[in-house]
Design a protein around this motif. Structure first.
Motif, PDB file in Angstrom:
ATOM      1  N   LEU A 120       0.728  -1.335   0.024  1.00 15.35           N
ATOM      2  CA  LEU A 120      -0.019   0.093  -0.001  1.00 15.35           C
ATOM      3  C   LEU A 120       0.987   1.468  -0.100  1.00 15.35           C
ATOM      4  N   GLU A 121       2.061   1.257   0.453  1.00 15.42           N
ATOM      5  CA  GLU A 121       3.026   2.386   0.332  1.00 15.42           C
ATOM      6  C   GLU A 121       3.261   2.862  -0.835  1.00 15.42           C
ATOM      7  N   GLY A 122       3.195   1.879  -1.913  1.00 11.40           N
ATOM      8  CA  GLY A 122       3.269   2.228  -3.121  1.00 11.40           C
ATOM      9  C   GLY A 122       2.145   3.144  -3.803  1.00 11.40           C
ATOM     10  N   LEU A 123       0.835   2.738  -3.280  1.00 13.30           N
ATOM     11  CA  LEU A 123      -0.140   3.407  -3.534  1.00 13.30           C
ATOM     12  C   LEU A 123      -0.181   4.574  -3.100  1.00 13.30           C
ATOM     13  N   PHE A 124       0.211   4.981  -1.755  1.00 12.00           N
ATOM     14  CA  PHE A 124       0.464   6.239  -1.323  1.00 12.00           C
ATOM     15  C   PHE A 124       1.392   7.257  -1.900  1.00 12.00           C
ATOM     16  N   THR A 125       2.508   6.483  -2.401  1.00 15.67           N
ATOM     17  CA  THR A 125       3.478   7.290  -3.377  1.00 15.67           C
ATOM     18  C   THR A 125       2.939   7.502  -4.668  1.00 15.67           C
ATOM     19  N   ALA A 126       2.126   6.830  -5.203  1.00 17.04           N
ATOM     20  CA  ALA A 126       1.473   6.969  -6.746  1.00 17.04           C
ATOM     21  C   ALA A 126       0.439   8.282  -6.463  1.00 17.04           C
ATOM     22  N   PHE A 127      -0.152   8.158  -5.432  1.00 17.94           N
ATOM     23  CA  PHE A 127      -1.537   8.975  -5.193  1.00 17.94           C
ATOM     24  C   PHE A 127      -1.234   9.590  -3.751  1.00 17.94           C
ATOM     25  N   PRO A 128      -0.265  10.873  -3.562  1.00 14.95           N
ATOM     26  CA  PRO A 128      -0.013  11.545  -2.557  1.00 14.95           C
ATOM     27  C   PRO A 128      -1.143  12.178  -1.925  1.00 14.95           C
ATOM     28  N   TRP A 129      -2.311  12.358  -2.734  1.00 15.76           N
ATOM     29  CA  TRP A 129      -3.562  13.063  -2.374  1.00 15.76           C
ATOM     30  C   TRP A 129      -4.358  12.034  -1.411  1.00 15.76           C
ATOM     31  N   ALA A 130      -4.310  10.788  -1.560  1.00 13.89           N
ATOM     32  CA  ALA A 130      -4.937   9.941  -0.822  1.00 13.89           C
ATOM     33  C   ALA A 130      -4.382   9.545   0.695  1.00 13.89           C
ATOM     34  N   TYR A 131      -2.779   9.671   0.645  1.00 12.96           N
ATOM     35  CA  TYR A 131      -2.208  10.008   1.983  1.00 12.96           C
ATOM     36  C   TYR A 131      -2.445  11.039   2.689  1.00 12.96           C
ATOM     37  N   GLY A 132      -2.556  12.272   1.722  1.00 10.59           N
ATOM     38  CA  GLY A 132      -2.735  13.696   2.555  1.00 10.59           C
ATOM     39  C   GLY A 132      -4.178  13.510   3.027  1.00 10.59           C
ATOM     40  N   LEU A 133      -5.096  13.113   2.320  1.00  3.86           N
ATOM     41  CA  LEU A 133      -6.592  13.017   2.772  1.00  3.86           C
ATOM     42  C   LEU A 133      -6.691  12.195   4.166  1.00  3.86           C
ATOM     43  N   LEU A 134      -6.000  11.039   4.104  1.00  2.00           N
ATOM     44  CA  LEU A 134      -6.000  10.252   5.419  1.00  2.00           C
ATOM     45  C   LEU A 134      -5.639  10.644   6.477  1.00  2.00           C
ATOM     46  N   LYS A 135      -4.470  11.425   6.264  1.00  2.00           N
ATOM     47  CA  LYS A 135      -3.755  12.302   7.485  1.00  2.00           C
ATOM     48  C   LYS A 135      -4.451  13.352   7.920  1.00  2.00           C
ATOM     49  N   ALA A 136      -5.008  14.078   7.156  1.00  2.00           N
ATOM     50  CA  ALA A 136      -5.749  15.281   7.558  1.00  2.00           C
ATOM     51  C   ALA A 136      -6.964  14.613   8.426  1.00  2.00           C
ATOM     52  N   GLY A 137      -7.738  13.331   7.867  1.00  2.00           N
ATOM     53  CA  GLY A 137      -8.715  12.910   8.801  1.00  2.00           C
ATOM     54  C   GLY A 137      -8.266  12.611  10.114  1.00  2.00           C
ATOM     55  N   GLY A 138      -7.140  11.858  10.206  1.00  2.00           N
ATOM     56  CA  GLY A 138      -6.685  11.444  11.302  1.00  2.00           C
ATOM     57  C   GLY A 138      -6.285  12.554  12.251  1.00  2.00           C
ATOM     58  N   ALA A 139      -5.751  13.377  11.693  1.00  2.00           N
ATOM     59  CA  ALA A 139      -5.432  14.776  12.615  1.00  2.00           C
ATOM     60  C   ALA A 139      -6.485  15.495  13.031  1.00  2.00           C
ATOM     61  N   LEU A 140      -7.436  15.728  12.360  1.00  2.00           N
ATOM     62  CA  LEU A 140      -8.607  16.217  12.565  1.00  2.00           C
ATOM     63  C   LEU A 140      -9.638  15.548  13.846  1.00  2.00           C
TER      64      LEU A 140
END
Length: 200
Positions: free
Chosen positions: A61-81
């Motif tokens: 899955l880390e490859g998916l986050f590398t390919a689609f950084p917006w998905a990583y950012g979205l999940l990270k923002a949700g967790g932070a909030l």
């Protein structure tokens, strides 16, 4: 894969569990404030999602986050909030009597799961550790064993943690300084949430 690989993985995992962070802080506060059952439930939620992140890392899955950084950012923002939300409710309930502020077991599990679900850095950490420790070409059985092992180690860690912190002495000490301790925990969790939100 050998038993030495699993032993090494467990040693690294326990060291990571002992390092201060939102999961450890949440587990500590839940065990002290809400008792053993809720502390164990919180640990079950934290450990379940941590093991899911390890499975995701093993499946690439880390490859998916590398390919689609917006998905990583979205999940990270949700967790932070969500972490900031937990900080807010902890601060708001700091003055409430212990019984009124107690978190039910189901809620403790849910909150623990969401805290780790919203931390996609876990999958990147797991990926880096797994690549170093385990050989390439793991079978489905070996992957299942690693994931199950991860879950059990986390559940045992947080279960022991909850049992120790929910004892009479620890709870009496917590009750004596509940407002200040809850507000300190809220500030730290809020700061961690903001750091997660602002990190690039």
């Amino acid at each position: 894969m050998s038993y030495l690989d699993l032993f090494t993985f467990n040693a690294v995992l326990i060291a990571a569990l002992l390092s201060p962070g939102p999961a450890l802080l949440f587990a500590l506060r839940t065990a002290l404030a809400d008792g053993r059952a809720s502390g164990i439930a919180a640990g079950l939620g934290l450990g379940t999602i941590a093991a899911v992140w390890t499975l995701a890392a093993l499946l690439g899955l880390e490859g998916l986050f590398t390919a689609f950084p917006w998905a990583y950012g979205l999940l990270k923002a949700g967790g932070a909030l969500y972490l900031i939300h937990i900080a807010y409710t902890t601060w708001h309930g700091a003055k409430a009597p212990l019984d009124a502020a107690a978190r039910p077991r189901g809620r403790a599990f849910f909150d623990g799961a969401l805290i780790n679900l919203g931390n996609p850095k876990s999958v990147l950490f797991a990926a880096s550790v797994l690549v170093v420790i385990f050989p390439k070409g793991l079978s489905a059985t070996e992957i299942a064993l690693i994931v199950a092992n991860h879950a059990v180690v986390e559940w045992l860690f947080y279960g022991i943690f909850a049992a120790l912190l929910s004892g009479a002495t620890a709870r009496r000490a917590y009750l004596g300084a509940k407002r200040d301790l809850d507000r300190a925990a809220a500030l730290v969790m809020g700061a961690l949430g903001l750091k997660l939100l602002l990190d690039r």
